[in-house]
Structures are given as structure tokens and as C-alpha cells.
Scaffold this motif. Structure first.
Motif, mmCIF file in Angstrom:
data_model
loop_
_atom_site.group_PDB
_atom_site.id
_atom_site.type_symbol
_atom_site.label_atom_id
_atom_site.label_comp_id
_atom_site.label_asym_id
_atom_site.label_seq_id
_atom_site.Cartn_x
_atom_site.Cartn_y
_atom_site.Cartn_z
ATOM 1 N N ALA A 51 -55.307 24.662 -64.915
ATOM 2 C CA ALA A 51 -54.238 23.876 -66.588
ATOM 3 C C ALA A 51 -53.406 24.963 -67.128
ATOM 4 C CB ALA A 51 -55.806 23.756 -67.106
ATOM 5 N N VAL A 52 -53.571 26.265 -66.561
ATOM 6 C CA VAL A 52 -52.255 27.359 -67.459
ATOM 7 C C VAL A 52 -50.919 26.972 -66.572
ATOM 8 C CG1 VAL A 52 -51.408 29.640 -67.800
ATOM 9 C CG2 VAL A 52 -54.182 29.070 -67.388
ATOM 10 N N MET A 53 -50.637 26.844 -65.394
ATOM 11 C CA MET A 53 -49.359 26.850 -64.969
ATOM 12 C C MET A 53 -49.508 25.345 -65.611
ATOM 13 S SD MET A 53 -47.847 29.151 -63.723
ATOM 14 C CE MET A 53 -46.538 27.828 -62.632
ATOM 15 N N ALA A 54 -49.731 23.910 -65.578
ATOM 16 C CA ALA A 54 -49.553 23.043 -66.153
ATOM 17 C C ALA A 54 -48.907 22.958 -66.788
ATOM 18 C CB ALA A 54 -50.725 21.718 -66.153
ATOM 19 N N GLY A 55 -49.544 24.035 -67.730
ATOM 20 C CA GLY A 55 -49.022 23.994 -69.522
ATOM 21 C C GLY A 55 -47.146 24.612 -69.178
ATOM 22 N N MET A 56 -47.163 25.758 -68.238
ATOM 23 C CA MET A 56 -46.103 26.291 -68.370
ATOM 24 C C MET A 56 -44.598 25.561 -67.880
ATOM 25 S SD MET A 56 -47.368 29.539 -67.653
ATOM 26 C CE MET A 56 -47.944 31.250 -68.138
ATOM 27 N N VAL A 57 -44.991 24.961 -66.962
ATOM 28 C CA VAL A 57 -44.722 23.571 -65.998
ATOM 29 C C VAL A 57 -44.217 22.383 -66.834
ATOM 30 C CG1 VAL A 57 -44.778 24.581 -63.735
ATOM 31 C CG2 VAL A 57 -45.654 22.803 -64.806
ATOM 32 N N ALA A 58 -44.577 21.798 -68.422
ATOM 33 C CA ALA A 58 -44.538 20.859 -68.548
ATOM 34 C C ALA A 58 -43.070 20.453 -69.276
ATOM 35 C CB ALA A 58 -45.337 20.849 -69.647
ATOM 36 N N GLY A 59 -42.925 21.495 -69.628
ATOM 37 C CA GLY A 59 -41.540 20.892 -70.329
ATOM 38 C C GLY A 59 -40.200 21.588 -68.961
ATOM 39 N N LEU A 60 -40.743 21.614 -67.776
ATOM 40 C CA LEU A 60 -39.107 21.500 -67.074
ATOM 41 C C LEU A 60 -39.017 20.118 -66.081
ATOM 42 C CD1 LEU A 60 -40.676 24.667 -64.909
ATOM 43 C CD2 LEU A 60 -39.081 24.798 -66.585
ATOM 44 N N ASN A 61 -38.034 19.552 -66.043
ATOM 45 C CA ASN A 61 -37.446 18.561 -65.391
ATOM 46 C C ASN A 61 -37.030 19.101 -63.869
ATOM 47 O OD1 ASN A 61 -35.070 20.103 -65.422
ATOM 48 N ND2 ASN A 61 -33.527 18.441 -66.647
ATOM 49 N N THR A 62 -36.769 18.587 -62.753
ATOM 50 C CA THR A 62 -36.513 18.916 -61.152
ATOM 51 C C THR A 62 -35.564 19.651 -60.721
ATOM 52 O OG1 THR A 62 -36.960 16.737 -60.899
ATOM 53 C CG2 THR A 62 -35.960 17.707 -59.140
ATOM 54 N N GLU A 63 -34.241 19.551 -62.147
ATOM 55 C CA GLU A 63 -33.388 20.816 -62.315
ATOM 56 C C GLU A 63 -33.665 22.272 -62.230
ATOM 57 O OE1 GLU A 63 -29.132 20.997 -63.085
ATOM 58 O OE2 GLU A 63 -30.056 19.829 -64.056
ATOM 59 N N ASP A 64 -34.989 22.195 -63.234
ATOM 60 C CA ASP A 64 -35.432 23.640 -63.763
ATOM 61 C C ASP A 64 -35.982 24.090 -62.887
ATOM 62 O OD1 ASP A 64 -34.182 22.622 -66.358
ATOM 63 O OD2 ASP A 64 -35.773 22.447 -66.839
ATOM 64 N N MET A 65 -36.505 22.786 -61.871
ATOM 65 C CA MET A 65 -37.594 23.937 -61.130
ATOM 66 C C MET A 65 -36.560 23.941 -59.719
ATOM 67 S SD MET A 65 -40.580 21.500 -61.653
ATOM 68 C CE MET A 65 -40.037 19.207 -61.681
ATOM 69 N N GLN A 66 -35.549 23.323 -59.404
ATOM 70 C CA GLN A 66 -35.422 24.350 -58.221
ATOM 71 C C GLN A 66 -34.326 24.961 -58.786
ATOM 72 O OE1 GLN A 66 -32.469 20.213 -57.669
ATOM 73 N NE2 GLN A 66 -34.314 18.764 -56.418
ATOM 74 N N ASN A 67 -33.646 25.380 -60.539
ATOM 75 C CA ASN A 67 -33.007 26.272 -60.688
ATOM 76 C C ASN A 67 -33.347 27.424 -60.262
ATOM 77 O OD1 ASN A 67 -30.650 24.767 -60.947
ATOM 78 N ND2 ASN A 67 -30.776 24.793 -63.235
ATOM 79 N N LEU A 68 -35.137 27.834 -60.660
ATOM 80 C CA LEU A 68 -36.094 29.203 -60.727
ATOM 81 C C LEU A 68 -36.202 28.848 -59.568
ATOM 82 C CD1 LEU A 68 -38.282 27.633 -63.846
ATOM 83 C CD2 LEU A 68 -37.158 30.097 -63.700
ATOM 84 N N GLY A 69 -36.095 28.216 -58.517
ATOM 85 C CA GLY A 69 -36.630 28.702 -56.887
ATOM 86 C C GLY A 69 -35.624 29.379 -56.387
ATOM 87 N N ALA A 70 -33.746 28.869 -57.135
ATOM 88 C CA ALA A 70 -33.313 29.879 -56.368
ATOM 89 C C ALA A 70 -33.004 30.445 -57.007
ATOM 90 C CB ALA A 70 -31.442 29.289 -56.626
ATOM 91 N N TYR A 71 -33.228 30.892 -58.625
ATOM 92 C CA TYR A 71 -32.810 32.284 -59.322
ATOM 93 C C TYR A 71 -34.274 33.411 -59.096
ATOM 94 C CZ TYR A 71 -33.835 35.395 -63.519
ATOM 95 O OH TYR A 71 -33.834 36.438 -63.949
ATOM 96 N N LEU A 72 -35.448 32.786 -58.661
ATOM 97 C CA LEU A 72 -36.933 34.131 -57.958
ATOM 98 C C LEU A 72 -35.600 34.479 -56.930
ATOM 99 C CD1 LEU A 72 -38.794 31.990 -60.090
ATOM 100 C CD2 LEU A 72 -38.119 34.017 -60.542
ATOM 101 N N PRO A 73 -35.458 34.130 -55.853
ATOM 102 C CA PRO A 73 -35.451 34.827 -54.512
ATOM 103 C C PRO A 73 -34.640 36.107 -54.561
ATOM 104 C CG PRO A 73 -35.355 32.308 -54.319
ATOM 105 C CD PRO A 73 -35.426 32.690 -55.680
ATOM 106 N N VAL A 74 -34.131 35.638 -55.630
ATOM 107 C CA VAL A 74 -32.290 37.007 -55.501
ATOM 108 C C VAL A 74 -32.698 38.000 -56.614
ATOM 109 C CG1 VAL A 74 -30.748 35.739 -54.753
ATOM 110 C CG2 VAL A 74 -31.533 36.464 -57.829
ATOM 111 N N LYS A 75 -34.067 37.579 -57.086
ATOM 112 C CA LYS A 75 -34.649 39.122 -58.123
ATOM 113 C C LYS A 75 -36.036 40.373 -57.282
ATOM 114 C CE LYS A 75 -32.792 37.855 -61.530
ATOM 115 N NZ LYS A 75 -32.014 38.355 -62.295
ATOM 116 N N LYS A 76 -34.903 41.346 -57.408
ATOM 117 C CA LYS A 76 -36.271 42.338 -56.713
ATOM 118 C C LYS A 76 -37.912 42.206 -56.988
ATOM 119 C CE LYS A 76 -36.050 47.366 -55.001
ATOM 120 N NZ LYS A 76 -35.096 48.400 -55.455
#
Length: 85
Positions: A51-76
Motif C-alpha cells: 500500500a505504501v509503495m502503490a501510493g508513492m508510484v501512483a503519479g509515475l508514468n512509464t517514462e518516470d519509472m525508467q528515468n528513476l531506474g536510470a538515475y539510481l544506479p549512478v548514486k552512491k
């Protein structure tokens, strides 16, 4: 880069640098791109239930999820603090 930042801002995840602010929540910094995007997609579709994660991703579209996927691996990732004795 701008679309990645937009995805992070759109997402309610408290992970601006990918590191959790709560020891109960996992840190996503350094996580694999495909894994992260897929898990976000599963939460959004309801195939992965939380339920918590469902609320957190509710406003994301496919591009947002792909962008987060690309953003997080480069973070230390912050290494866990050693227990003090």
C-alpha cells in the motif's frame, strides 16, 4: 538529465540521492536500472502489493519509472554504520 530529475520530483519516494532516510525502508542507490524500473512498474500495476509503495508510484508514468531506474544506479549507496561497542 532533466527528465530524470522530473521523475524523482514526481515520485513521492524519499530518496533524492537514493539512500533511505528510514532504516526500515531499503536504499535504492546503486540498484540495477532494470530491476528498479521493473519493481516500480509492478507496484504501480498492483502485481506487487504494498500500500505504501502503490501510493508513492501512483503519479509515475512509464517514462518516470525508467528515468528513476536510470538515475539510481549512478548514486552512491551509503554504507551501513558499524555498530558502536
Amino acid at each position: 538529465e532533466m527528465s530524470m530529475v522530473t521523475g524523482v520530483q514526481t515520485c513521492a519516494l524519499p530518496i533524492s540521492d537514493g539512500n533511505s532516510i528510514n532504516p526500515v525502508w531499503p536504499s535504492l542507490a546503486g540498484q540495477h536500472e532494470e530491476y528498479t524500473a521493473r519493481q516500480l512498474s509492478l507496484f504501480k500495476s498492483g502485481e506487487r502489493k504494498n500500500a505504501v509503495m502503490a501510493g508513492m508510484v501512483a503519479g509515475l508514468n512509464t517514462e518516470d519509472m525508467q528515468n528513476l531506474g536510470a538515475y539510481l544506479p549512478v548514486k552512491k549507496p551509503n554504507l551501513p554504520q558499524l555498530m558502536k561497542t
